[in-house]
Design a protein around this motif. Structure first.
Motif, PDB file in Angstrom:
ATOM      1  N   ASP A  13       4.220  -0.247  -2.861  1.00 16.75           N
ATOM      2  CA  ASP A  13       4.290  -1.713  -2.904  1.00 16.75           C
ATOM      3  C   ASP A  13       5.559  -2.183  -2.195  1.00 16.75           C
ATOM      4  O   ASP A  13       6.643  -1.613  -2.386  1.00 16.75           O
ATOM      5  CB  ASP A  13       4.308  -2.197  -4.348  1.00 16.75           C
ATOM      6  CG  ASP A  13       2.962  -2.008  -5.036  1.00 16.75           C
ATOM      7  OD1 ASP A  13       1.957  -1.785  -4.340  1.00 16.75           O
ATOM      8  OD2 ASP A  13       2.934  -2.079  -6.285  1.00 16.75           O
ATOM      9  N   GLY A  14       5.423  -3.222  -1.388  1.00 18.11           N
ATOM     10  CA  GLY A  14       6.562  -3.749  -0.664  1.00 18.11           C
ATOM     11  C   GLY A  14       6.811  -3.073   0.670  1.00 18.11           C
ATOM     12  O   GLY A  14       7.768  -3.412   1.374  1.00 18.11           O
TER      13      GLY A  14
ATOM     14  N   ALA B 185       5.575  -7.347   3.000  1.00 22.86           N
ATOM     15  CA  ALA B 185       5.027  -8.002   1.818  1.00 22.86           C
ATOM     16  C   ALA B 185       3.726  -8.701   2.181  1.00 22.86           C
ATOM     17  O   ALA B 185       3.594  -9.278   3.264  1.00 22.86           O
ATOM     18  CB  ALA B 185       6.025  -9.021   1.258  1.00 22.86           C
ATOM     19  N   GLY B 186       2.766  -8.598   1.301  1.00 23.67           N
ATOM     20  CA  GLY B 186       1.527  -9.348   1.468  1.00 23.67           C
ATOM     21  C   GLY B 186       0.596  -8.838   2.547  1.00 23.67           C
ATOM     22  O   GLY B 186      -0.280  -9.580   2.995  1.00 23.67           O
ATOM     23  N   VAL B 187       0.745  -7.570   2.962  1.00 27.28           N
ATOM     24  CA  VAL B 187      -0.125  -7.066   4.039  1.00 27.28           C
ATOM     25  C   VAL B 187      -1.266  -6.203   3.500  1.00 27.28           C
ATOM     26  O   VAL B 187      -2.135  -5.788   4.256  1.00 27.28           O
ATOM     27  CB  VAL B 187       0.692  -6.256   5.065  1.00 27.28           C
ATOM     28  CG1 VAL B 187       1.735  -7.127   5.718  1.00 27.28           C
ATOM     29  CG2 VAL B 187       1.322  -5.024   4.433  1.00 27.28           C
ATOM     30  N   GLY B 188      -1.268  -5.920   2.214  1.00 23.64           N
ATOM     31  CA  GLY B 188      -2.316  -5.070   1.661  1.00 23.64           C
ATOM     32  C   GLY B 188      -2.019  -3.601   1.886  1.00 23.64           C
ATOM     33  O   GLY B 188      -1.014  -3.233   2.497  1.00 23.64           O
TER      34      GLY B 188
END
Length: 250
Positions: free
Chosen positions: A27-28, A130-133
């Motif tokens: 994550d991240g 962040a937020g790219v899956g």
């Protein structure tokens, strides 16, 4: 194989000494891929990878996967010797401890115009994101069960290259790709690329096995290469990566 293990910026499927079976960004983070314009010899490749990571402010342990090109398939003994030299750099970089190797890998042998010595074709690394899956790389697998003894004793249809034997080998490898992706809760529908390595015809089962299974949803990159060990005939790898680049050589 046991459950996923973790490094600082990715998780990996424990495999054998020479490579893990696959990696997925934590994550991240996201995994990016860089391909050299032309294959780069191993020592120079490691140096270029180190320089690239430094240039983007990433530590050496962000290195998580690579694709190699070798002159010709190894004997089992020759493959062990090569892997010991290759993995020594990962130990020096603080990535590998003992025989626990987190870095995913493919290593194949071009049938035409091979490199004069083992070389890097491409490599992957993590970057903050962040937020790219999810992003992941599944390591190359041939038609042999890894870590179970000799390749001779653990290869599907060992020594056979008839059309039905190649189809059976392909079915095993496709299943292994799916098994490895399942560690990340993923399947063919999540991939952005799939690569195949064989010098044998695949047209007889291309539609029925590969396409209908979903393994060619974005097309299929077929490299006219052999797997890295003598008497293996078919290999694949796959990935979900959203950022890829080509690094010029020279």
């Amino acid at each position: 194989m046991s459950a996923l293990k973790t490094k600082s910026s990715y998780a990996y499927i424990p495999g054998v000494m020479q490579y893990s079976a696959g990696v997925a960004a934590a994550d991240g983070f996201a995994i990016e891929r860089a391909r050299f314009e032309e294959p780069v010899k191993l020592d120079e490749g490691f140096a270029r990878i180190k320089a690239h990571l430094e240039s983007i402010g990433r530590p050496l342990d962000a290195f998580c996967a690579c694709e190699l090109r070798s002159p010709a398939p190894f004997t089992e003994a020759g493959f062990r010797t090569f892997n010991e030299a290759y993995s020594s750099v990962l130990v020096d970089w603080g990535i590998m401890e003992g025989e626990d190797n987190p870095v995913a890998r493919s290593n194949v042998c071009p049938e035409v115009a091979p490199p004069s010595e083992p070389s890097f074709h491409a490599f992957c690394y993590t970057v903050p994101a962040a937020g790219v899956g999810p992003t992941f790389v599944v390591a190359g697998s041939g038609e042999a069960r890894e870590g179970q003894g000799t390749y001779r004793d653990n290869t599907v249809r060992f020594g056979e290259t008839t059309p039905d034997a190649i189809a059976e080998k392909a079915d095993y490898v496709l299943g292994e790709m799916e098994r490895r992706m399942s560690f990340f809760g993923a399947g063919w529908a999540d991939t952005t690329a799939a690569q195949l390595y064989t010098v044998h015809p695949i047209h007889a089962f291309l539609e029925s096995e590969i396409v209908r299974r979903g393994a060619a949803r974005h097309g299929l990159t077929w490299h006219y290469n052999r797997p890295p060990v003598k008497d293996l005939e078919y290999e694949m790898d796959c990935r979900r990566i959203l950022t890829e680049r080509v690094l010029l050589v020279g």
